[in-house]
Write an enzyme that holds these catalytic residues in place. Structure first.
Site, PDB file in Angstrom:
ATOM      1  N   HIS A 122      -5.286 -32.887  18.085  1.00  0.00           N
ATOM      2  CA  HIS A 122      -4.130 -33.773  18.662  1.00  0.00           C
ATOM      3  C   HIS A 122      -2.970 -32.707  19.527  1.00  0.00           C
ATOM      4  CE1 HIS A 122      -6.186 -37.488  16.804  1.00  0.00           C
ATOM      5  NE2 HIS A 122      -6.614 -36.651  16.281  1.00  0.00           N
ATOM      6  N   LYS A 153       9.712  -0.567  14.095  1.00  0.00           N
ATOM      7  CA  LYS A 153      10.489  -0.610  12.780  1.00  0.00           C
ATOM      8  C   LYS A 153      11.369   1.032  12.762  1.00  0.00           C
ATOM      9  CE  LYS A 153       6.141  -0.721   9.858  1.00  0.00           C
ATOM     10  NZ  LYS A 153       5.263  -0.382   9.380  1.00  0.00           N
ATOM     11  N   GLY A 210      -4.964  -1.435   4.870  1.00  0.00           N
ATOM     12  CA  GLY A 210      -4.126  -2.700   4.736  1.00  0.00           C
ATOM     13  C   GLY A 210      -4.708  -3.715   4.519  1.00  0.00           C
ATOM     14  N   ARG A 211      -4.998  -4.151   5.978  1.00  0.00           N
ATOM     15  CA  ARG A 211      -5.546  -5.417   6.276  1.00  0.00           C
ATOM     16  C   ARG A 211      -6.991  -5.627   6.042  1.00  0.00           C
ATOM     17  NH1 ARG A 211      -4.426  -2.234  10.777  1.00  0.00           N
ATOM     18  NH2 ARG A 211      -6.031  -1.503  11.950  1.00  0.00           N
ATOM     19  N   GLU A 258      -4.359  -6.242  14.763  1.00  0.00           N
ATOM     20  CA  GLU A 258      -3.884  -5.260  14.154  1.00  0.00           C
ATOM     21  C   GLU A 258      -5.225  -3.340  14.571  1.00  0.00           C
ATOM     22  OE1 GLU A 258      -2.217  -3.870  10.235  1.00  0.00           O
ATOM     23  OE2 GLU A 258      -0.104  -4.392  11.798  1.00  0.00           O
ATOM     24  N   LYS A 316       0.603  -1.049   0.071  1.00  0.00           N
ATOM     25  CA  LYS A 316       0.012  -0.225   0.147  1.00  0.00           C
ATOM     26  C   LYS A 316       0.816   1.418   0.318  1.00  0.00           C
ATOM     27  CE  LYS A 316      -3.228   2.163   2.440  1.00  0.00           C
ATOM     28  NZ  LYS A 316      -3.838   2.256   4.113  1.00  0.00           N
TER      29      LYS A 316
HETATM   30  O1  F6P Z   1       3.346  -2.295   9.452  1.00  0.00           O
HETATM   31  C1  F6P Z   1       1.964  -2.731   9.665  1.00  0.00           C
HETATM   32  C2  F6P Z   1       1.441  -2.575   8.281  1.00  0.00           C
HETATM   33  O2  F6P Z   1       1.802  -1.040   8.268  1.00  0.00           O
HETATM   34  C3  F6P Z   1       0.489  -3.190   8.421  1.00  0.00           C
HETATM   35  O3  F6P Z   1      -0.582  -3.010   8.865  1.00  0.00           O
HETATM   36  C4  F6P Z   1       0.425  -3.700   6.259  1.00  0.00           C
HETATM   37  O4  F6P Z   1      -1.219  -4.106   6.000  1.00  0.00           O
HETATM   38  C5  F6P Z   1       1.813  -3.494   6.394  1.00  0.00           C
HETATM   39  O5  F6P Z   1       2.509  -3.159   7.073  1.00  0.00           O
HETATM   40  C6  F6P Z   1       2.096  -3.659   4.289  1.00  0.00           C
HETATM   41  O6  F6P Z   1       1.796  -2.797   4.668  1.00  0.00           O
HETATM   42  P1  F6P Z   1       2.332  -2.366   2.965  1.00  0.00           P
HETATM   43  O7  F6P Z   1       0.959  -2.616   2.302  1.00  0.00           O
HETATM   44  O8  F6P Z   1       2.244  -0.448   3.328  1.00  0.00           O
HETATM   45  O9  F6P Z   1       2.929  -2.893   2.601  1.00  0.00           O
END
Ligand code: F6P
Length: 539
Positions: free
Chosen positions: A383, A503, A266-267, A352, A204
């Site tokens: 199991h 990060k 993103g999610r 998240e 994204k």
């Molecule tokens: O670090 C978390 C995050 O921002 C998620 O929310 C997202 O899905 C993932 O990293 C990947 O982000 P991108 O699609 O911008 O690479």
């Protein structure tokens, strides 16, 4: 805050009063219970009768939802209000599955027109790749698609690709690379032919370290194979992103970019351009069928009264368990091997989204929020960890998912699979009393060991078959369940500031591992770890 309202207090009192009522009692008292607490939505059957609830609890939960303004918040989301307040954005993943010709203008953007322009672009590209009109640099047809992304740019399409194994295009295999651990890329590239491989760089933001590292290495791998001819990139790399500048800077022609927008989290993005690998490995029609399933669940969520609204009820039951009965986790247990990545997908979606401790108005919440979501497909889990679900000290609510038909025609084990599914839910709910154990002639010293407490709640979700439509319904169901909980807790389910600190620190440390300052300024533990790593590599 919500926990100071009379509705919250009423739930607290109810939870206390109902503590001694077992599921055995509840079922014995009302033979219509299964029927009363089950809802069918467009072929999806959701049985909530094995939850620790009754009509009073449901009514109190609906009151709580009304107090939290859930209905208004649902409308706000569907109509594009900036409910992602910390990023000042609309949250419009539901618009990704609006049928063509729908109308929705938000912030001056004609949303359905843009969505369908990209869907058409994707479908046209898929047609060209699948027909062999689009070839690799040396004229060979594409056989392998490698999606490079992480988090929402990986988990959704990967989960769906595995889920829809019965709908795959016979000529195209998809592979997925997410981890920055080089082993992951190595494994994905093993045995494939660069001349017939298409890389999809899915990000994204197009700034994600893992994805850019993997994409850069994949680019080198391809260039090595074609004698360094840079013109090959255009035939072997496409991008999925909201960031055209980033895509161009990486060296991918923006003509080969499939866009989406900042109002897609993103999610929440597997049904946007992020799903291109899935469309390539199945077909535009299957992708459209999946979108129709999403839309059907959206319509149910937006229009059904809360007491008959499946995502709302499941979300509210989750709140009841988290805040009033103190159950900290949710196990998601699909009795369907094709859904093996579904729990991992839901982990990001839910954790998240609702792993938050600050309310929309910036205050620390005085109650628990997001539950820990985990799971594995049945029967494997039986199991491994089911022992703890049956006899551990903390009840673990479970969502079971099953289908009347297997997803692929294979050796027919389906009755055995489904018998296990129904048996587990039954055993968890009703257990086995010590008297029942004794009646089997078990020696007294073992009676307690062989007693099952029961009263372990579960949802049973059943559908005829795992089709693209049903997959869309399921994902939308969990998206909206997550939203409902965020509304009750008063948190923003659509940002993820909590992932930033790690990060930033990683960016600082990566330099220190190689040629950074000899004086390290971290805590003594981190400094020592860096020193040991450097010493191992003699840097
Ligand atoms: O670090 C978390 C995050 O921002 C998620 O929310 C997202 O899905 C993932 O990293 C990947 O982000 P991108 O699609 O911008 O690479």
């Amino acid at each position: 805050m919500i926990n100071t309202t009379p509705q919250w207090q009423a739930l607290s009192t109810l939870a206390e009063a109902q503590q001694g009522i077992s599921l055995r009692d509840r079922f014995a008292d009302d033979p219509t219970r299964a029927e009363l607490l089950s809802i069918d939505v467009d072929g999806l059957h959701v049985d909530m009768s094995k939850h620790l609830i009754d009509a009073d609890v449901v009514a109190a939960l609906v009151d709580l939802a009304n107090t939290a303004g859930l209905l208004d918040r649902i409308e706000d989301m569907f109509t594009g209000a900036h409910i992602n307040s910390t990023e000042d954005r609309a949250v419009l993943h539901t618009a990704l599955r609006l049928p063509a010709g729908s109308t929705l203008t938000v912030d001056g953007q004609d949303i359905p027109t843009d969505v369908h322009r990209v869907l058409d672009h994707m479908a046209d590209f898929v047609r060209r790749v699948q027909s062999g009109e689009w070839t690799g640099h040396t004229g060979k047809q594409i056989r392998t698609v490698v999606n490079i992304g992480i988090g929402g740019s990986d988990l959704g399409p990967y989960m769906a690709y595995r889920a829809l194994m019965g709908y795959r295009h016979e000529m195209i295999e998809a592979r997925y690379v997410s981890n920055v651990d080089g082993t992951h890329l190595y494994q994905a590239l093993e045995g494939i032919d660069p001349e017939t491989t298409l890389f999809i760089v899915a990000s994204k933001t197009f700034t994600t370290l893992e994805t850019l590292a993997n994409a850069t290495s994949a680019r080198s791998w391809l260039l090595d194979a074609v004698g360094g001819d840079e013109s090959a990139i255009a035939k072997h790399f496409v991008a999925l992103s909201t960031n055209a500048e980033g895509v161009a800077a990486f060296g991918i022609d923006t003509a080969n970019m499939f866009e989406f927008w900042d109002w897609v989290g993103g999610r929440y993005s597997m049904d946007s351009a992020i799903g291109l690998s899935l469309m390539l490995a199945t077909s535009p029609q299957h992708f459209a069928d999946m979108l129709a399933g999403f839309h059907a669940m959206d319509t149910h969520f937006r229009t059904a009264p809360l007491a008959e609204n499946v995502p709302a009820l499941l979300g509210l039951i989750g709140v009841y368990y988290r805040n009033f009965l103190d159950f900290p986790t949710l196990a998601v247990l699909p009795y369907c091997q094709a859904l093996d990545r579904f729990p991992a997908y839901l982990q990001q979606l839910d954790m998240e989204s609702n792993g938050k401790q600050i309310t929309l108005d910036g205050k620390r919440v005085p109650y628990d929020t997001g539950a820990i979501v985990w799971g594995e497909p049945g029967t494997n889990g039986q199991h491994a960890f089911y022992q703890l679900i049956h006899q551990g000290t903390t009840p673990i609510p479970a969502d079971f998912i099953g289908f009347y038909e297997p997803d692929v025609d294979t050796v027919d084990h389906h009755d055995a699979l489904i018998a296990n599914l129904f048996a587990q839910a039954e055993a968890l709910a009703f257990g086995k009393t010590s008297d029942e154990v004794r009646a089997e002639g078990v020696e007294e010293a073992l009676v307690n060991h062989k007693t099952f407490p029961g009263n372990r709640p579960s949802t049973m979700i059943m559908a005829p078959k795992l089709t693209p439509f049903v997959l869309g319904q399921l994902v939308a169901l969990y998206e909206h369940r997550t939203f409902v909980q965020g509304v009750i807790w008063g948190v923003n389910s659509f940002d993820q500031w909590g992932v930033e600190l790690g990060k930033v620190l990683a960016k600082a440390i990566i330099g220190e591992l190689t040629d950074g300052p000899s004086e390290l300024a971290h805590d003594s533990s981190t400094n020592a770890l860096i020193e040991r790593y450097r010493a191992h590599h003699r840097r």
